[in-house]
Design an enzyme around this catalytic site. Structure first.
Site, PDB file in Angstrom:
ATOM      1  CG  ASN A   1      -8.393   0.531 -55.911  1.00 32.77           C
ATOM      2  OD1 ASN A   1      -8.219   1.190 -55.118  1.00 32.77           O
ATOM      3  ND2 ASN A   1      -7.146  -0.089 -56.637  1.00 32.77           N
ATOM      4  CD1 TRP A   2     -13.663   4.576 -55.574  1.00 38.23           C
ATOM      5  CD2 TRP A   2     -14.181   5.860 -53.726  1.00 38.23           C
ATOM      6  NE1 TRP A   2     -15.090   4.777 -55.563  1.00 38.23           N
ATOM      7  CE2 TRP A   2     -15.349   5.664 -54.624  1.00 38.23           C
ATOM      8  CE3 TRP A   2     -14.155   6.679 -52.534  1.00 38.23           C
ATOM      9  CZ2 TRP A   2     -16.586   6.118 -53.739  1.00 38.23           C
ATOM     10  CZ3 TRP A   2     -15.518   7.179 -51.988  1.00 38.23           C
ATOM     11  CH2 TRP A   2     -16.434   6.718 -52.612  1.00 38.23           C
ATOM     12  CE  LYS A   3      -5.819   2.432 -58.789  1.00 34.19           C
ATOM     13  NZ  LYS A   3      -5.136   2.437 -60.230  1.00 34.19           N
TER      14      LYS A   3
ATOM     15  CG  HIS B   1      -3.207  -2.160 -56.422  1.00 31.39           C
ATOM     16  ND1 HIS B   1      -2.560  -1.257 -57.080  1.00 31.39           N
ATOM     17  CD2 HIS B   1      -4.564  -2.401 -57.210  1.00 31.39           C
ATOM     18  CE1 HIS B   1      -3.194  -0.926 -58.195  1.00 31.39           C
ATOM     19  NE2 HIS B   1      -4.502  -1.347 -58.153  1.00 31.39           N
TER      20      HIS B   1
ATOM     21  CD  GLU C   1      -5.838  -4.406 -60.806  1.00 27.03           C
ATOM     22  OE1 GLU C   1      -6.897  -3.891 -61.174  1.00 27.03           O
ATOM     23  OE2 GLU C   1      -5.158  -4.094 -59.887  1.00 27.03           O
TER      24      GLU C   1
ATOM     25  N   GLY D   1      -3.765   2.385 -64.819  1.00 28.42           N
ATOM     26  CA  GLY D   1      -3.664   3.743 -64.394  1.00 28.42           C
ATOM     27  C   GLY D   1      -3.357   4.634 -65.569  1.00 28.42           C
TER      28      GLY D   1
ATOM     29  CB  SER E   1      -7.427   0.867 -68.832  1.00 24.82           C
ATOM     30  OG  SER E   1      -6.082   1.275 -68.660  1.00 24.82           O
TER      31      SER E   1
ATOM     32  N   GLY F   1     -10.705   1.086 -61.596  1.00 25.79           N
ATOM     33  CA  GLY F   1      -9.914   2.142 -60.771  1.00 25.79           C
ATOM     34  C   GLY F   1     -10.606   3.547 -61.235  1.00 25.79           C
TER      35      GLY F   1
HETATM   36  P1  PGA Z   1      -7.421   1.784 -63.709  1.00 25.54           P
HETATM   37  O1  PGA Z   1      -7.031   1.198 -62.337  1.00 25.54           O
HETATM   38  O2  PGA Z   1      -8.744   1.147 -63.676  1.00 25.54           O
HETATM   39  O3  PGA Z   1      -7.465   3.088 -63.271  1.00 25.54           O
HETATM   40  O4  PGA Z   1      -6.498   1.296 -64.716  1.00 25.54           O
HETATM   41  C1  PGA Z   1      -7.323  -0.251 -61.859  1.00 25.54           C
HETATM   42  C2  PGA Z   1      -6.513  -0.719 -60.521  1.00 25.54           C
HETATM   43  O5  PGA Z   1      -5.398  -0.119 -60.253  1.00 25.54           O
HETATM   44  O6  PGA Z   1      -7.184  -1.311 -59.873  1.00 25.54           O
END
Ligand code: PGA
Length: 256
Positions: free
Chosen positions: A9-11, A96, A166, A172, A214, A235
């Site tokens: 998930n590149w956001k 999400h 999640e 994040g 994470s 992420g």
């Molecule tokens: P992260 O994000 O791996 O950077 O914690 C995961 C996500 O939000 O899908």
């Protein structure tokens, strides 16, 4: 063993198409070497078409980070299912926590899920509690969130649903810490119980459940080794080709 599914998930990253192509090129190269992993990259919408040109066959699938429930019309800023199909998108992330934080309710998530499954997308439904309280109310929160989000979803389309657990406190830059594999295991069992209540045991056990929050190259192995774990939603580490490569290799090994 069943294949593991690893979702990147590149956001809202990276900032340019050139960078996106570079990261994607590297992921694709690794994905081609693996036979026990379904690799899925979910870039921002604007990169989808261009990146598809670079995907080769089934080794690396494209996903979208959202979908709108109406098919067309006056919905400024939204992206429809036919637009995603046209970009050869196969997966869609729905609900999400970062979208929920912007105001997306269970009801909106539910509408999006219905559109996505109906139109044949593999639909990754993100669920997870904001915090863990001493009275374990987070179990009730999760149950409510799953039941509302999947309301009126039928067994016939359940095969298109993937659940990503999640916990918000693990996601994040602001994350307290990743969940532990044991915490994931506990929630995985609980999620199966909720799905069993809703759809029956056989159907519930066929729904893949992923962990996200994470995940990195060091802890990926442990989450993949959890009994019943179908894969990971990654992420930040998915934007670092070297780290993501290690995660993909771990997944390939763990599925042998
Ligand atoms: P992260 O994000 O791996 O950077 O914690 C995961 C996500 O939000 O899908």
């Amino acid at each position: 063993m069943a294949k593991k599914t690893i979702i990147a998930n590149w956001k809202m990253n990276p900032g340019t198409l050139a960078e996106a192509k570079k990261i994607f090129g590297s992921v694709k190269k690794t994905a081609q070497k693996l036979s026990h992993v379904e690799t899925v990259v979910c870039p921002p919408f604007v990169y989808l078409h261009e990146l598809w040109k670079g995907t080769s066959g089934k080794k690396c699938a494209l996903g979208a980070q959202d979908i709108f429930w109406e098919r067309a019309g006056g919905f400024t800023g939204e992206v429809s299912s036919s637009m995603l199909s046209d970009a050869l998108v196969q997966y869609v992330i729905v609900g999400h926590s970062e979208r929920r934080a912007l105001g997306e309710t269970d009801d909106i998530v539910n509408k999006k899920i219905h559109r996505a499954v109906k139109d044949g997308f593999k639909t990754i439904v993100c669920v997870g509690e904001k915090e863990r309280d001493a009275h374990a109310r987070y179990f009730l929160f999760l149950e409510h969130e799953i039941k509302q989000s999947l309301a009126k979803v039928t067994r016939a389309v359940l095969k298109n649903i993937i659940i990503a657990y999640e916990p918000l406190w693990a996601i994040g830059k602001e994350a307290k810490r990743p969940a532990t594999p044991h915490e994931f295991f506990e929630m995985l069992i609980f999620i199966r119980k909720i799905l069993t209540d809703m759809f029956g045991k056989k159907e519930a056990f066929a729904v893949p459940v992923l962990y996200g929050g994470s995940v990195d190259h060091r802890n990926a192995k442990e989450f993949l080794a959890v009994d019943g774990s179908a894969g990971l939603l990654v992420g930040r580490a998915s934007l670092e080709p070297k780290l993501f490569q290690e995660i993909l290799f771990s997944a390939d090994l763990s599925a042998r």
